[in-house]
Design an enzyme around this catalytic site. Sequence first.
Site, PDB file in Angstrom:
ATOM      1  N   ASP A   1       0.843  -1.195   0.000  1.00 32.39           N
ATOM      2  CA  ASP A   1       0.000   0.000   0.000  1.00 32.39           C
ATOM      3  C   ASP A   1       0.879   1.245   0.000  1.00 32.39           C
ATOM      4  OD1 ASP A   1      -2.827   1.099   0.397  1.00 32.39           O
ATOM      5  OD2 ASP A   1      -1.744   2.067   2.038  1.00 32.39           O
TER       6      ASP A   1
ATOM      7  N   ASN B   1      -2.590  12.759  -3.556  1.00 29.19           N
ATOM      8  CA  ASN B   1      -3.488  13.206  -4.624  1.00 29.19           C
ATOM      9  C   ASN B   1      -4.081  14.573  -4.315  1.00 29.19           C
ATOM     10  OD1 ASN B   1      -3.441  11.354  -6.727  1.00 29.19           O
ATOM     11  ND2 ASN B   1      -4.919   9.984  -5.766  1.00 29.19           N
TER      12      ASN B   1
ATOM     13  N   ASP C   1      -1.303   9.709 -10.768  1.00 29.92           N
ATOM     14  CA  ASP C   1      -1.166   8.652 -11.777  1.00 29.92           C
ATOM     15  C   ASP C   1       0.298   8.414 -12.133  1.00 29.92           C
ATOM     16  OD1 ASP C   1      -3.880   8.389 -11.835  1.00 29.92           O
ATOM     17  OD2 ASP C   1      -4.181   9.416 -13.753  1.00 29.92           O
TER      18      ASP C   1
ATOM     19  N   GLU D   1      -4.464   2.355  -4.783  1.00 27.95           N
ATOM     20  CA  GLU D   1      -3.020   2.479  -4.561  1.00 27.95           C
ATOM     21  C   GLU D   1      -2.434   1.217  -3.944  1.00 27.95           C
ATOM     22  OE1 GLU D   1      -4.997   4.371  -0.865  1.00 27.95           O
ATOM     23  OE2 GLU D   1      -5.406   4.088  -3.005  1.00 27.95           O
TER      24      GLU D   1
END
Length: 314
Positions: free
Chosen positions: A184, A192, A201, A228
């Site tokens: 993770d 983000n 991305d 993620e």
Amino acid sequence: MSMAHVELAAEESNPRPQLLIVDDQPLNIRLFHEIFHADHEVFFATSGEDALEFCRTNFPDLILLDVIMPGLNGYEVCRRLKQDERTREIPVIFVTAQSNASEEEDGLAAGAVDFIAKSASANVMRARVGTLITLKRQSDLLRRMARVDALTGLANRRHFDETLSSEWRRCTRSGKPLSLVLIDLDHFKLFNDHYGHQAGDSCLRQVSACLKAGFSRSHDLVARYGGEEFVCVMPETSLEGAEAKARALEKAVRALRIPHEKSAVASGIVTISLGVAVAMPNVGDECPALILCADRSLYMAKDAGRGQVRALQI
């Protein structure tokens, strides 16, 4: 000639289609070689048993299969190929001396896609084989696309699920351990929110490439698990080996030094938390237990401060 299979043409690096000829008559093999060697990488097997042995480790684009052979006949060879998930998509053309309706019905029922008479012209043979190989490669491409995550280029969740189930069964038969690593990205929502989704991305792609580069064995799998999260499947890998690999991956992602000002884990860079789980699959066990164990390990890594590895063995 008693050998199981021999490569008759083509260099290893040549991307030409691979064609397996199965016939017990050397004269027929030489004839087919003359017809196809200029445009195909041609292999041959002199019996049904040899053909099945060849296809356990090699996956030709198409098989030209004689119907009548000593030992296993062509119908039985075709049926066995279609029963194996690894070879069922290889198109099989039966090559016959005299074709009749009953023979064709038997061949189609066994899984063949076409028949070619041994008396057919070379141009007809090349045309029909070429058409089927084109269709096969188009189907292969579509299947690969359906198993790949569009953003990262890694295997997708569907591919992971299929692989884990398959490797669980294989390790059950072999008595070997099966390892799983759940990964993770730490505080990725904050990444983000701060840098924007395009940067997010880009971060996912960089981390994906780093994880993929960390594996060299062809039977290991790295997949995007969702969002993620990533997952690695490592057959025949002990707890010590899986934990060592996980620690190497954690260091490799740190070495990318992707900025992450909102992360409290390390000095302003992207890090990952990893949960390792290892099982010795037995008949009657279920592979979801391995995922739950890896998820528990991942929770332990996060609870301990993130940016680290925790491992458990079932």
